[in-house]
Design a protein around this motif. Structure first.
Motif, short mmCIF file in Angstrom:
data_model
loop_
_atom_site.label_atom_id
_atom_site.label_comp_id
_atom_site.label_asym_id
_atom_site.label_seq_id
_atom_site.Cartn_x
_atom_site.Cartn_y
_atom_site.Cartn_z
N THR A 1 0.83 -1.21 0.00
CA THR A 1 0.00 0.00 0.00
C THR A 1 0.86 1.26 0.00
OG1 THR A 1 -0.13 -0.07 2.43
CG2 THR A 1 -1.88 -1.18 1.18
N MET A 2 2.02 1.22 0.65
CA MET A 2 2.91 2.39 0.65
C MET A 2 3.50 2.61 -0.73
SD MET A 2 4.79 2.30 4.42
CE MET A 2 5.20 0.56 4.39
N HIS A 3 3.84 1.54 -1.44
CA HIS A 3 4.31 1.67 -2.83
C HIS A 3 3.23 2.33 -3.71
CE1 HIS A 3 8.28 -0.28 -3.29
NE2 HIS A 3 7.94 -0.99 -2.19
N LYS A 4 1.99 1.90 -3.54
CA LYS A 4 0.91 2.44 -4.36
C LYS A 4 0.68 3.91 -4.08
CE LYS A 4 -3.94 1.64 -5.59
NZ LYS A 4 -5.14 0.78 -5.36
N PHE A 5 0.67 4.28 -2.79
CA PHE A 5 0.46 5.69 -2.46
C PHE A 5 1.62 6.54 -2.96
CE2 PHE A 5 1.30 9.22 0.47
CZ PHE A 5 0.12 9.95 0.31
N THR A 6 2.83 6.05 -2.84
CA THR A 6 3.99 6.82 -3.31
C THR A 6 3.91 7.04 -4.82
OG1 THR A 6 5.33 5.86 -1.54
CG2 THR A 6 6.50 6.89 -3.38
N LYS A 7 3.47 6.05 -5.56
CA LYS A 7 3.33 6.20 -7.01
C LYS A 7 2.31 7.29 -7.35
CE LYS A 7 2.45 3.51 -11.21
NZ LYS A 7 1.50 4.48 -11.77
N VAL A 8 1.18 7.30 -6.63
CA VAL A 8 0.16 8.34 -6.86
C VAL A 8 0.72 9.71 -6.52
CG1 VAL A 8 -2.11 9.18 -6.15
CG2 VAL A 8 -1.75 6.74 -6.49
N LEU A 9 1.45 9.80 -5.42
CA LEU A 9 2.02 11.08 -5.01
C LEU A 9 3.04 11.59 -6.02
CD1 LEU A 9 2.27 13.27 -2.82
CD2 LEU A 9 4.01 11.84 -1.71
N VAL A 10 3.90 10.72 -6.53
CA VAL A 10 4.90 11.12 -7.53
C VAL A 10 4.21 11.57 -8.82
CG1 VAL A 10 6.82 10.29 -8.96
CG2 VAL A 10 6.73 9.71 -6.53
N ASP A 11 3.17 10.90 -9.21
CA ASP A 11 2.43 11.32 -10.42
C ASP A 11 1.84 12.71 -10.25
OD1 ASP A 11 3.03 8.96 -11.68
OD2 ASP A 11 1.14 7.97 -11.15
N LEU A 12 1.31 13.00 -9.07
CA LEU A 12 0.78 14.34 -8.81
C LEU A 12 1.89 15.39 -8.85
CD1 LEU A 12 -1.77 13.61 -5.92
CD2 LEU A 12 -2.30 14.14 -8.30
N MET A 13 3.04 15.05 -8.29
CA MET A 13 4.17 15.99 -8.31
C MET A 13 4.64 16.24 -9.74
SD MET A 13 6.15 14.32 -5.02
CE MET A 13 7.68 15.21 -5.26
N ARG A 14 4.64 15.19 -10.55
CA ARG A 14 5.05 15.36 -11.95
C ARG A 14 4.04 16.23 -12.71
NH1 ARG A 14 5.32 10.49 -12.98
NH2 ARG A 14 7.56 10.16 -12.67
N LYS A 15 2.74 16.04 -12.46
CA LYS A 15 1.72 16.87 -13.11
C LYS A 15 1.83 18.33 -12.68
CE LYS A 15 -1.91 13.44 -13.97
NZ LYS A 15 -3.32 13.07 -13.69
N ALA A 16 2.24 18.54 -11.42
CA ALA A 16 2.38 19.91 -10.92
C ALA A 16 3.65 20.58 -11.41
CB ALA A 16 2.34 19.89 -9.40
N GLY A 17 4.49 19.86 -12.17
CA GLY A 17 5.70 20.46 -12.72
C GLY A 17 6.90 20.44 -11.79
N TRP A 18 6.92 19.54 -10.85
CA TRP A 18 8.05 19.46 -9.91
C TRP A 18 9.29 18.91 -10.61
CZ3 TRP A 18 7.63 18.39 -4.07
CH2 TRP A 18 6.62 19.20 -3.50
N ARG B 1 -9.07 14.86 0.94
CA ARG B 1 -10.01 13.86 0.46
C ARG B 1 -10.58 14.24 -0.91
NH1 ARG B 1 -13.33 12.33 6.02
NH2 ARG B 1 -11.52 12.23 7.38
N SER B 2 -9.96 15.21 -1.57
CA SER B 2 -10.50 15.70 -2.84
C SER B 2 -10.39 14.65 -3.94
CB SER B 2 -9.78 16.98 -3.25
OG SER B 2 -9.95 17.97 -2.27
N LEU B 3 -9.16 14.17 -4.16
CA LEU B 3 -8.95 13.18 -5.22
C LEU B 3 -9.32 11.79 -4.70
CD1 LEU B 3 -5.62 14.33 -6.85
CD2 LEU B 3 -7.85 14.31 -7.88
N SER B 4 -10.22 11.14 -5.38
CA SER B 4 -10.68 9.84 -4.90
C SER B 4 -9.55 8.81 -4.87
CB SER B 4 -11.82 9.35 -5.78
OG SER B 4 -11.40 9.25 -7.13
N MET B 5 -8.73 8.77 -5.91
CA MET B 5 -7.63 7.79 -5.94
C MET B 5 -6.59 8.10 -4.86
SD MET B 5 -5.12 6.77 -9.12
CE MET B 5 -6.51 6.26 -10.10
N PHE B 6 -6.24 9.37 -4.72
CA PHE B 6 -5.28 9.79 -3.70
C PHE B 6 -5.84 9.49 -2.31
CE2 PHE B 6 -3.67 13.11 -0.85
CZ PHE B 6 -2.31 12.92 -0.97
N TYR B 7 -7.09 9.81 -2.09
CA TYR B 7 -7.73 9.59 -0.81
C TYR B 7 -7.79 8.11 -0.46
CZ TYR B 7 -11.66 9.45 2.52
OH TYR B 7 -12.47 9.21 3.59
N GLU B 8 -8.23 7.31 -1.40
CA GLU B 8 -8.38 5.88 -1.15
C GLU B 8 -7.02 5.20 -0.90
OE1 GLU B 8 -10.44 1.94 -3.23
OE2 GLU B 8 -10.53 3.91 -4.21
#
Length: 492
Positions: free
Chosen positions: A260-277, A401-408
């Motif tokens: 579950t930590m691997h999955k959450f980290t992947k979602v977080l990194v994708d959000l950072m990439r979309k934000a232009g980090w 809790r805004s993003l359903s995938m991030f939240y879940e």
């Protein structure tokens, strides 16, 4: 010789007798039309006749003239001709107006009868639900009687139109009586509706009483079942301890938590990439000056950041939610009561869905744990940077809790770590947690290469770059910590 007299034709001469006749006829005609009332068309026709008599048109010669004597005035004893009698009767016959008071009374009676029909019809409908044969028969007879009265009033109106003087035996009363009858019919309607509503209220009251009684019985039954369940749970704690409190179960839960930590980290990194980090710069801020064997290995820095933050306070019985008085788990005594309490909490938590638990009990310990860990993982500056550049269709920027995938993914990760913590404090002694500092020599007893490259002893001394997943010690059994090593070369 006068030539003009021979060439011009002579005008025809009108006899003196014919001139007198015409004058007498004209005078008598004026007197006749002055005494009698005639139509405008007849007068215009007479004028046209006079104009013919007065005209200077040529007369046809050698025509016989008939002299008509003027009519004499009628005497009282003179007989009137049939045509004249018809004219007199026509002038004397006029339409007499209806009696206004009688008409008003008739109209009031009609309205009163219609109101009575409405009341009777409503009673007929009410008698069908519930079905009441006697009430239906009474209402039906009343309807027939009202319709018969309407028919009688209609006949009265027809008779009045034919004979305005009719009205000796009318089947109607006064206007006041009709208004009283109409008001009584309206009261009947209100009474019928009121009785229907009262019957419905009584039925609902009886249903509520039955439901309350049933609820009381269910609550008593639930109370008995709860007592039996608690006693059964206390009796089976030892059996559950034998089943759950094993290294294999703990290692299985730890593997689930890592997934579950691997999955959450992947979602977080994708959000950072979309934000232009800049991911390289972000990874360097987490663990600076690390020589990654491969460019994509900077993802382990983010995984390390998530794991170390989510496991912070794991050695405390309250997981950092309590300010003071918490017990460290690093072998500081054993408390069977607290172990049993942790085991109960473990069984309760795994028996429900974590997403439903947060919505059903927003103030429970697990909910407070999620809020605390989110604030530690995603600080406000980081949250604003990640979410501010997303489209409004992708996120509502009001909470974590805004993003359903991030939240879940976050809730599943928190739930797995929370479960692992409760299991750790169910052991006697409780499970120890440890992590390896940077620069420590690699040991295959306590450490495992997170990249799975270092599987055999190496001639070169490998150093720990950073800890990715902490390790655990259960009695004399060690579950290795996963670390990222420096000094390895990429073979791919």
């Amino acid at each position: 010789m006068d030539t003009t007299a021979s060439t011009t034709p002579k005008q025809p001469q009108i006899s003196e007798m014919f001139s007198k006749f015409a004058l007498a006829f004209k005078t008598k005609t004026f007197e006749f039309f002055a005494d009698e009332t005639t139509n405008a068309d007849e007068i215009s026709d007479a004028d046209e006749g006079f104009s013919l008599l007065d005209s200077a048109e040529d007369f046809i010669p050698d025509q016989k003239v008939i002299i008509l004597k003027p009519d004499q005035p009628l005497n009282q004893n003179q007989v009137i001709l049939p045509q004249q009698e018809l004219t007199v009767k026509k002038s004397e016959t006029q339409i007499k107006p209806l009696n206004t008071q009688l008409v008003n009374t008739l109209i009031s009676s009609v309205f009163a009868t219609v109101s009575s029909f409405e009341a009777s019809y409503l009673q007929l409908q009410t008698a069908h639900v519930p079905f009441n044969e006697e009430s239906i028969t009474v209402a039906d007879k009343a309807l027939v009687s009202v319709l018969q009265r309407l028919s009688d009033l209609k006949q009265v109106y027809k008779d009045l139109r034919k004979n305005p003087d009719f009205g000796g035996d009318l089947p109607v009363g006064s206007c006041s009586e009709a208004q009283v009858e109409e008001n009584q019919s309206k009261l009947r309607i209100l009474g019928t509706v009121s009785n229907s509503l009262q019957a419905e209220i009584d039925q609902r009251d009886s249903e509520v009483s039955a439901m309350k009684k049933k609820l009381s019985e269910v609550q008593k039954s639930n109370s008995l079942l709860s007592k039996r369940l608690c006693s059964s749970l206390n009796l089976n704690l030892n059996l559950n301890s034998e089943v759950l409190l094993t290294v294999k179960v703990f290692d299985s839960l730890l593997s689930d938590a890592c997934r579950t930590m691997h999955k959450f980290t992947k979602v977080l990194v994708d959000l950072m990439r979309k934000a232009g980090w800049d991911l390289d710069m972000a990874a360097n801020s987490v663990h600076p000056d690390v020589d990654y064997v491969k460019r994509g290995h900077n993802r382990y820095a983010f995984l390390s950041y998530v794991c170390l933050e989510i496991f912070k306070g794991f050695d405390l019985i309250g997981f950092g939610l309590e300010s003071a008085g918490e017990v460290l788990c690093n072998g500081h005594g054993s408390d069977s009561v607290k172990s049993n309490s942790s085991l109960k909490q473990l069984l309760e938590h795994v028996s429900c869905n974590p997403m439903e638990l947060l919505s059903r009990k927003p103030t429970c310990e697990f909910s407070r744990f999620c809020e605390k860990k989110y604030q530690e993982l995603i600080h406000p500056t980081m949250e604003s940077s990640i979410f501010s550049n997303l489209d409004q269709n992708e996120a509502v920027l009001n909470s974590w809790r805004s993003l359903s995938m991030f939240y879940e993914s976050f809730v599943n990760m928190a739930s797995s770590v929370w479960t692992l913590h409760k299991l750790a404090f169910s052991f006697d002694p409780v499970v120890d947690i440890f992590q390896v500092e940077r620069g420590v020599d690699f040991s295959m007893v306590y450490m495992e290469d997170v990249t799975r490259r270092c599987t055999v002893p190496s001639k070169t001394r490998l150093k720990v770059g950073f800890t990715v997943v902490p390790g655990f010690k259960i009695g004399r059994t060690v579950i290795q910590s996963q670390v990222y090593l420096c000094g390895l070369t990429c073979t791919e």
